[in-house]
Design a protein around this motif. Structure first.
Motif, PDB file in Angstrom:
ATOM      1  N   LYS A   1       4.744  17.639  -0.781  1.00  0.00           N
ATOM      2  CA  LYS A   1       3.457  17.942  -0.150  1.00  0.00           C
ATOM      3  C   LYS A   1       2.275  17.154  -0.721  1.00  0.00           C
ATOM      4  O   LYS A   1       1.125  17.406  -0.372  1.00  0.00           O
ATOM      5  CB  LYS A   1       3.147  19.438  -0.225  1.00  0.00           C
ATOM      6  N   TYR A   2       2.544  16.211  -1.607  1.00  0.00           N
ATOM      7  CA  TYR A   2       1.480  15.391  -2.179  1.00  0.00           C
ATOM      8  C   TYR A   2       1.747  13.913  -1.876  1.00  0.00           C
ATOM      9  O   TYR A   2       2.872  13.521  -1.558  1.00  0.00           O
ATOM     10  CB  TYR A   2       1.378  15.590  -3.700  1.00  0.00           C
ATOM     11  N   THR A   3       0.700  13.099  -2.008  1.00  0.00           N
ATOM     12  CA  THR A   3       0.842  11.659  -1.851  1.00  0.00           C
ATOM     13  C   THR A   3       0.435  10.984  -3.152  1.00  0.00           C
ATOM     14  O   THR A   3      -0.603  11.313  -3.730  1.00  0.00           O
ATOM     15  CB  THR A   3      -0.048  11.128  -0.707  1.00  0.00           C
ATOM     16  N   TYR A   4       1.265  10.052  -3.598  1.00  0.00           N
ATOM     17  CA  TYR A   4       1.005   9.340  -4.847  1.00  0.00           C
ATOM     18  C   TYR A   4       0.882   7.841  -4.593  1.00  0.00           C
ATOM     19  O   TYR A   4       1.561   7.272  -3.738  1.00  0.00           O
ATOM     20  CB  TYR A   4       2.123   9.602  -5.856  1.00  0.00           C
ATOM     21  N   VAL A   5      -0.004   7.224  -5.378  1.00  0.00           N
ATOM     22  CA  VAL A   5      -0.215   5.786  -5.341  1.00  0.00           C
ATOM     23  C   VAL A   5       0.471   5.176  -6.556  1.00  0.00           C
ATOM     24  O   VAL A   5       0.242   5.617  -7.693  1.00  0.00           O
ATOM     25  CB  VAL A   5      -1.721   5.449  -5.382  1.00  0.00           C
ATOM     26  N   HIS A   6       1.296   4.172  -6.343  1.00  0.00           N
ATOM     27  CA  HIS A   6       1.965   3.462  -7.434  1.00  0.00           C
ATOM     28  C   HIS A   6       1.356   2.069  -7.539  1.00  0.00           C
ATOM     29  O   HIS A   6       1.368   1.300  -6.568  1.00  0.00           O
ATOM     30  CB  HIS A   6       3.464   3.375  -7.177  1.00  0.00           C
ATOM     31  N   THR A   7       0.812   1.751  -8.702  1.00  0.00           N
ATOM     32  CA  THR A   7       0.084   0.501  -8.877  1.00  0.00           C
ATOM     33  C   THR A   7       0.937  -0.560  -9.564  1.00  0.00           C
ATOM     34  O   THR A   7       2.017  -0.282 -10.096  1.00  0.00           O
ATOM     35  CB  THR A   7      -1.193   0.719  -9.700  1.00  0.00           C
ATOM     36  N   GLN A   8       0.394  -1.775  -9.575  1.00  0.00           N
ATOM     37  CA  GLN A   8       1.089  -2.914 -10.152  1.00  0.00           C
ATOM     38  C   GLN A   8       1.407  -2.701 -11.637  1.00  0.00           C
ATOM     39  O   GLN A   8       2.455  -3.131 -12.127  1.00  0.00           O
ATOM     40  CB  GLN A   8       0.221  -4.172  -9.998  1.00  0.00           C
ATOM     41  N   ASN A   9       0.507  -2.032 -12.360  1.00  0.00           N
ATOM     42  CA  ASN A   9       0.718  -1.846 -13.801  1.00  0.00           C
ATOM     43  C   ASN A   9       1.478  -0.563 -14.145  1.00  0.00           C
ATOM     44  O   ASN A   9       1.502  -0.128 -15.297  1.00  0.00           O
ATOM     45  CB  ASN A   9      -0.625  -1.877 -14.544  1.00  0.00           C
ATOM     46  N   GLY A  10       2.081   0.076 -13.131  1.00  0.00           N
ATOM     47  CA  GLY A  10       2.953   1.220 -13.402  1.00  0.00           C
ATOM     48  C   GLY A  10       2.293   2.580 -13.318  1.00  0.00           C
ATOM     49  O   GLY A  10       2.940   3.597 -13.573  1.00  0.00           O
ATOM     50  N   GLN A  11       1.031   2.639 -12.957  1.00  0.00           N
ATOM     51  CA  GLN A  11       0.364   3.937 -12.845  1.00  0.00           C
ATOM     52  C   GLN A  11       0.847   4.697 -11.600  1.00  0.00           C
ATOM     53  O   GLN A  11       1.168   4.102 -10.573  1.00  0.00           O
ATOM     54  CB  GLN A  11      -1.147   3.754 -12.767  1.00  0.00           C
ATOM     55  N   ARG A  12       0.882   6.023 -11.724  1.00  0.00           N
ATOM     56  CA  ARG A  12       1.210   6.915 -10.603  1.00  0.00           C
ATOM     57  C   ARG A  12       0.028   7.872 -10.448  1.00  0.00           C
ATOM     58  O   ARG A  12      -0.171   8.760 -11.271  1.00  0.00           O
ATOM     59  CB  ARG A  12       2.500   7.674 -10.870  1.00  0.00           C
ATOM     60  N   LEU A  13      -0.772   7.655  -9.404  1.00  0.00           N
ATOM     61  CA  LEU A  13      -2.023   8.375  -9.224  1.00  0.00           C
ATOM     62  C   LEU A  13      -1.968   9.249  -7.983  1.00  0.00           C
ATOM     63  O   LEU A  13      -1.319   8.913  -6.989  1.00  0.00           O
ATOM     64  CB  LEU A  13      -3.182   7.383  -9.106  1.00  0.00           C
ATOM     65  N   PHE A  14      -2.683  10.368  -8.029  1.00  0.00           N
ATOM     66  CA  PHE A  14      -2.722  11.284  -6.893  1.00  0.00           C
ATOM     67  C   PHE A  14      -3.693  10.778  -5.840  1.00  0.00           C
ATOM     68  O   PHE A  14      -4.806  10.338  -6.141  1.00  0.00           O
ATOM     69  CB  PHE A  14      -3.155  12.672  -7.361  1.00  0.00           C
TER      70      PHE A  14
END
Length: 255
Positions: free
Chosen positions: A173-186
């Motif tokens: 039920k959530y969406t996460y952003v995965h960035t180039q440097n490995g971060q996982r953000l809401f």
């Protein structure tokens, strides 16, 4: 036998208008050209005044889109679009209008369009363009694409450049952003909303993932109607595409 269809040609290029008029001249028993317009504003006035049976309408005019013209008409003529868009971009017009003519115009396509026009006029079928005008109108509008995305990072929100995002993931039920440097953000957006906001660099490859096409480094055939995408992040994440997205992925990457 019915009277010829009264027609109006709308195109901002004089050579294109002349060529179309010349080609339609071979079908005088079926088509009577009642007038021509070189821009959208003139077309609206002319069409509302003459009330032709059919308009040959260029999609991209100097002052507006052809769809803008349609929205200002006080009645609903048959519509045959003329366009220089490539064939892939206008496949939908087979279903949404009487017909479309791809530039450069050709005699055999003119004849086929006239046959389709006669079919629609002779039956009880509604002109499809009027049932779908809002969707196709919006589809050809330039999208206001975002450059950054607001995401939650700890107790605050921060802006992330789209170019730094590798993929989006819908999970529990959530969406996460995965960035180039490995971060996982809401991210406070559903994938369906993001599809409308993101640039053409992003493509949905299954119900739970949207990927940045620029971050895909390898594509492997996984099984029937599926691919395995290898992404250019720290973990070289692999995402398996959904079978219902097979055609979209195939077209996007030319595989």
């Amino acid at each position: 036998m019915r009277n010829p269809f009264k027609a109006v040609i709308v195109d901002d290029e004089p050579p294109a208008r002349r060529l179309l008029a010349e080609l339609l001249g071979e079908h005088r028993q079926t088509i009577h050209i009642a007038g021509e317009a070189s821009n959208g504003s003139a077309a609206i006035e002319l069409i509302n005044g003459l009330r032709p049976d059919v308009i040959f309408l260029d999609i991209q005019l100097t002052d507006m889109l052809g769809f803008d013209v349609l929205k200002e008409l006080n009645y609903k003529p048959f519509v045959i679009f003329t366009t220089a868009y490539d064939e892939y971009a206008i496949k939908a017009f087979d279903a949404l209008s009487v017909d479309y003519l791809l530039k450069p115009l050709k005699e055999d396509r003119i004849a086929r369009s006239i046959n389709k026009l006669q079919h629609f006029a002779g039956g009880n079928d509604a002109n499809p363009v009027w049932n779908n005008i809002e969707s196709i109108f919006n589809g050809f509008r330039p999208r206001k694409e975002i450059k950054t995305l607001s995401v939650k990072k700890g107790t605050k929100f921060t802006l992330v450049q789209l170019s730094d995002i590798v993929y989006f993931e819908a999970y529990d039920k959530y969406t996460y952003v995965h960035t180039q440097n490995g971060q996982r953000l809401f991210c406070d957006h559903m994938l369906a909303v993001l599809e409308e906001k993101l640039s053409a660099d992003f493509i949905r490859v299954q119900k739970s993932y949207i990927v940045n096409k620029q971050k895909v480094v390898e594509i492997h055939k996984y099984s029937n109607n599926r691919y395995s995408l290898v992404l250019n992040n720290q973990d070289f994440t692999r995402i398996i595409t959904g079978p219902s997205y097979f055609g979209i992925v195939k077209e996007a990457f030319g595989v």
